[in-house]
Design a protein around this motif. Structure first.
Motif, mmCIF file in Angstrom:
data_model
loop_
_atom_site.group_PDB
_atom_site.id
_atom_site.type_symbol
_atom_site.label_atom_id
_atom_site.label_comp_id
_atom_site.label_asym_id
_atom_site.label_seq_id
_atom_site.Cartn_x
_atom_site.Cartn_y
_atom_site.Cartn_z
ATOM 1 N N PHE B 65 9.433 -0.150 2.048
ATOM 2 C CA PHE B 65 8.073 -0.581 1.712
ATOM 3 C C PHE B 65 7.784 -1.963 2.290
ATOM 4 O O PHE B 65 6.746 -2.189 2.908
ATOM 5 C CB PHE B 65 7.878 -0.582 0.183
ATOM 6 N N ILE B 66 8.742 -2.874 2.105
ATOM 7 C CA ILE B 66 8.554 -4.247 2.612
ATOM 8 C C ILE B 66 8.436 -4.232 4.139
ATOM 9 O O ILE B 66 7.571 -4.892 4.714
ATOM 10 C CB ILE B 66 9.733 -5.160 2.163
ATOM 11 N N LEU B 69 5.069 -2.811 5.225
ATOM 12 C CA LEU B 69 4.024 -3.804 4.974
ATOM 13 C C LEU B 69 4.091 -4.927 6.017
ATOM 14 O O LEU B 69 3.060 -5.361 6.555
ATOM 15 C CB LEU B 69 4.255 -4.389 3.576
ATOM 16 N N THR B 72 2.853 -3.663 9.362
ATOM 17 C CA THR B 72 1.390 -3.552 9.328
ATOM 18 C C THR B 72 0.755 -4.930 9.441
ATOM 19 O O THR B 72 -0.235 -5.111 10.154
ATOM 20 C CB THR B 72 0.948 -2.888 8.001
ATOM 21 N N MET B 73 1.355 -5.892 8.768
ATOM 22 C CA MET B 73 0.866 -7.266 8.794
ATOM 23 C C MET B 73 0.893 -7.823 10.219
ATOM 24 O O MET B 73 -0.085 -8.418 10.677
ATOM 25 C CB MET B 73 1.855 -8.083 7.950
ATOM 26 N N TYR B 168 -5.962 -2.133 8.071
ATOM 27 C CA TYR B 168 -4.638 -2.145 7.445
ATOM 28 C C TYR B 168 -4.529 -1.162 6.279
ATOM 29 O O TYR B 168 -3.438 -0.871 5.811
ATOM 30 C CB TYR B 168 -4.269 -3.563 6.980
ATOM 31 N N ILE B 169 -5.673 -0.626 5.836
ATOM 32 C CA ILE B 169 -5.657 0.231 4.649
ATOM 33 C C ILE B 169 -4.880 1.531 4.917
ATOM 34 O O ILE B 169 -4.010 1.900 4.123
ATOM 35 C CB ILE B 169 -7.102 0.574 4.204
ATOM 36 N N PHE B 170 -5.189 2.185 6.019
ATOM 37 C CA PHE B 170 -4.534 3.460 6.316
ATOM 38 C C PHE B 170 -3.020 3.301 6.512
ATOM 39 O O PHE B 170 -2.244 4.023 5.881
ATOM 40 C CB PHE B 170 -5.191 4.117 7.541
ATOM 41 N N ILE B 172 -1.082 1.161 5.245
ATOM 42 C CA ILE B 172 -0.439 0.857 3.953
ATOM 43 C C ILE B 172 -0.355 2.116 3.096
ATOM 44 O O ILE B 172 0.681 2.381 2.464
ATOM 45 C CB ILE B 172 -1.169 -0.300 3.237
ATOM 46 N N CYS B 173 -1.429 2.915 3.106
ATOM 47 C CA CYS B 173 -1.389 4.182 2.358
ATOM 48 C C CYS B 173 -0.262 5.064 2.902
ATOM 49 O O CYS B 173 0.492 5.677 2.145
ATOM 50 C CB CYS B 173 -2.721 4.930 2.500
ATOM 51 N N ILE B 174 -0.144 5.090 4.243
ATOM 52 C CA ILE B 174 0.909 5.899 4.878
ATOM 53 C C ILE B 174 2.294 5.357 4.495
ATOM 54 O O ILE B 174 3.216 6.124 4.211
ATOM 55 C CB ILE B 174 0.715 5.923 6.424
ATOM 56 N N LEU B 176 3.149 3.832 1.737
ATOM 57 C CA LEU B 176 3.426 4.238 0.350
ATOM 58 C C LEU B 176 3.857 5.698 0.291
ATOM 59 O O LEU B 176 4.829 6.058 -0.378
ATOM 60 C CB LEU B 176 2.172 4.032 -0.508
ATOM 61 N N LEU B 177 3.119 6.542 1.024
ATOM 62 C CA LEU B 177 3.430 7.977 1.000
ATOM 63 C C LEU B 177 4.755 8.283 1.700
ATOM 64 O O LEU B 177 5.506 9.146 1.270
ATOM 65 C CB LEU B 177 2.298 8.771 1.661
#
Lengths: 241, 244
Positions: B65-66, B69, B72-73, B168-170, B172-174, B176-177
């Motif tokens: 997860f980190i 993220l 993505t950042m 960045y929303i998509f 991050i959702c990906i 998480l999933l």
């Protein structure tokens, strides 16, 4: 207030975030179903799918998704530099924040209702004979309360994001660690009652608890709501200064 | 390539949140400390303690997860400040750009796991849960390094998705999933998901007690990670070449 709510919905319609959230919710249901079918659990035991999906979704994905949605709405005015225009109208900032939080709450409920719909229809396809009106209403109540509960549990994180400014990514890490820690908190009866994420299950009826414990869990969630209200109120004061 | 990686690190120096995110390496060692304290156990098998603090949820959930993220950042900041156009003008090759981000993620992953190993030893030794043995500490360091490298490779699909998106929303959702799928698929089939493959590789030869996995073929798991990695690089190449 109605105009502000309408404006928030209009803004969200133009953004892809809603589509991504729906996509994430559907995919959660699919992933749990695939793992359940391969492990024979979803097929052999009626109700397993509806029970497990809400637990895993609440422990791993949905609090972070709702925190993301809420923080996106709260922060976008400052990031897109539209806050100045809103202040010029003038829009009451407290009312604006309340409108944003209300929309986030509504979306939290809608996400859980969508998850309920998917899991219920799948359960109906797998074990139609085992379903009844009582099962339907029990699970509907559970999912609905979880939708409300998750919003209240993550609301302090949503309220914290504007304070973090450029470090808003930290809020996501915080939301994920916060929800995932629920796995460990559920090992102890006392922590289970007082930790906001597991308190959601106490309120929704997933955990079989006493009336007192349920009251304590409800109190914790209300406290989370109060903390976020305080944080957002202080933020408005700070911006005025 | 080295210059690109160096520039990436220079950019990172200005971001405090990146360093604060490393604190999450302490989460599982701390929970392991609480858990064994709650059970009231001492003289625990070191590998059992390491399983709780470093090989379990840290490598299953926290690290992927980190890293997702973080990746993505890195990609999003370039988009947000409209730096990509300037990079293409320099010119920086699109794959060079992608791999420079990957190497930063890899370095971050290694840092994260070494901090986790340090925290594991700290939380295990101070309350006297595990006895200090150099062989077990070396085993921990070796496995932490493996987890760091393999997870950085396993996160390539997220990096590819981030490279293909402006927002960045998509991604991050990906993320998480992706993490959630890895967690749920592992007990069923390990070679389908890169994160599940890592579990088999680190638990090889029964090195991690109590970890029951449906498959145990290390070469097959490595092949699966490679297939996912190559597919991600190809996808990123395709998407980046279409972007202006």
């Amino acid at each position: 207030m109605r105009i502000l709510l309408w404006a928030e919905f209009q803004k969200l319609r133009r953004s892809n975030i809603i589509m991504f959230t729906i996509f994430a919710t559907i995919l959660i249901a699919v992933i749990v179903l695939v793992s359940g079918i391969t492990g024979q659990l979803a097929i052999n035991s009626a109700g397993w799918y509806m029970t497990i999906t809400q637990v895993w979704a609440t422990m791993f994905v949905l609090p972070a998704v709702i925190a993301l949605l809420g923080s996106y709405m709260i922060c976008r005015e400052e990031q897109d530099d539209t806050l100045k225009s809103l202040q010029l109208i003038p829009v009451n900032e407290i009312k604006l924040t309340v409108a944003k939080m209300t929309v986030a709450l509504l979306f939290s409920i809608l996400i859980y209702l969508l998850l309920f719909l998917i899991t219920f229809l799948t359960e109906a396809a797998l074990h139609f004979s085992a379903l009844s009106m009582a099962v339907f209403s029990d699970f509907l109540k559970m999912y609905l309360l979880e939708g409300i509960g998750v919003f209240f549990a993550v609301s302090p994180i949503i309220a914290l994001v504007p304070y973090l400014k450029k470090s808003y990514w930290l809020a996501l890490v915080l939301a994920e660690v916060y929800s995932f820690s629920g796995l460990f908190m559920s090992m102890s009866n006392a922590l289970k009652t007082f930790y906001p994420i597991t308190a959601i299950f106490g309120v929704s009826g997933y955990y079989e608890t006493t009336i007192q414990s349920r009251g304590c869990s409800l109190g914790i969630l209300v406290l989370c709501g109060c903390i976020s209200a305080l944080l957002l109120k202080n933020l408005n004061h700070r911006q005025k200064e | 390539m080295l210059r690109l990686v160096r520039i990436e690190f220079c950019k990172l120096r200005r971001k405090n949140s990146v360093w604060v995110m490393l604190v999450s390496a302490f989460v599982m060692p701390f929970f392991a400390f609480l858990y064994f304290g709650y059970l009231g156990q001492t003289n625990i098998d070191p590998r059992l303690f390491y399983k709780w603090s470093a090989f379990g949820y840290t490598s299953f959930i926290i690290l992927p997860f980190i890293l997702g993220l973080f990746g993505t950042m890195l990609m999003h900041d370039e988009n947000r400040y409209d730096m990509l156009k300037q990079l293409w003008i320099v010119p920086v090759s699109k794959m060079g750009y992608f791999f420079s981000k990957f190497f930063v993620v890899l370095a971050y992953s290694i840092c994260f796991m070494f901090i986790n190993a340090f925290a594991t030893v700290l939380f295990g030794v101070i309350p006297n849960y595990v006895v200090v043995e150099w062989s077990s500490i070396l085993f921990l360091l070796e496995r932490c390094f493996e987890i760091a490298v393999l997870t950085a490779i396993a996160i390539l699909p997220i990096l590819a998705v981030s490279a293909s998106q402006k927002g960045y929303i998509f991604p991050i959702c990906i993320t998480l999933l992706y993490v959630f799928a890895g967690f749920l698929i592992t007990p069923v089939n390990t070679w389908l998901h890169p994160i599940s493959c890592i579990m088999v590789i680190i638990a090889r030869n029964g090195a991690v007690p109590g970890m029951t996995l449906p498959q145990s073929s290390v070469p097959l798991e490595l092949l699966s990670i490679c297939v996912w990695g190559i597919a991600s690089v190809l996808f990123a190449n395709l998407r980046l070449s279409k972007r202006k």
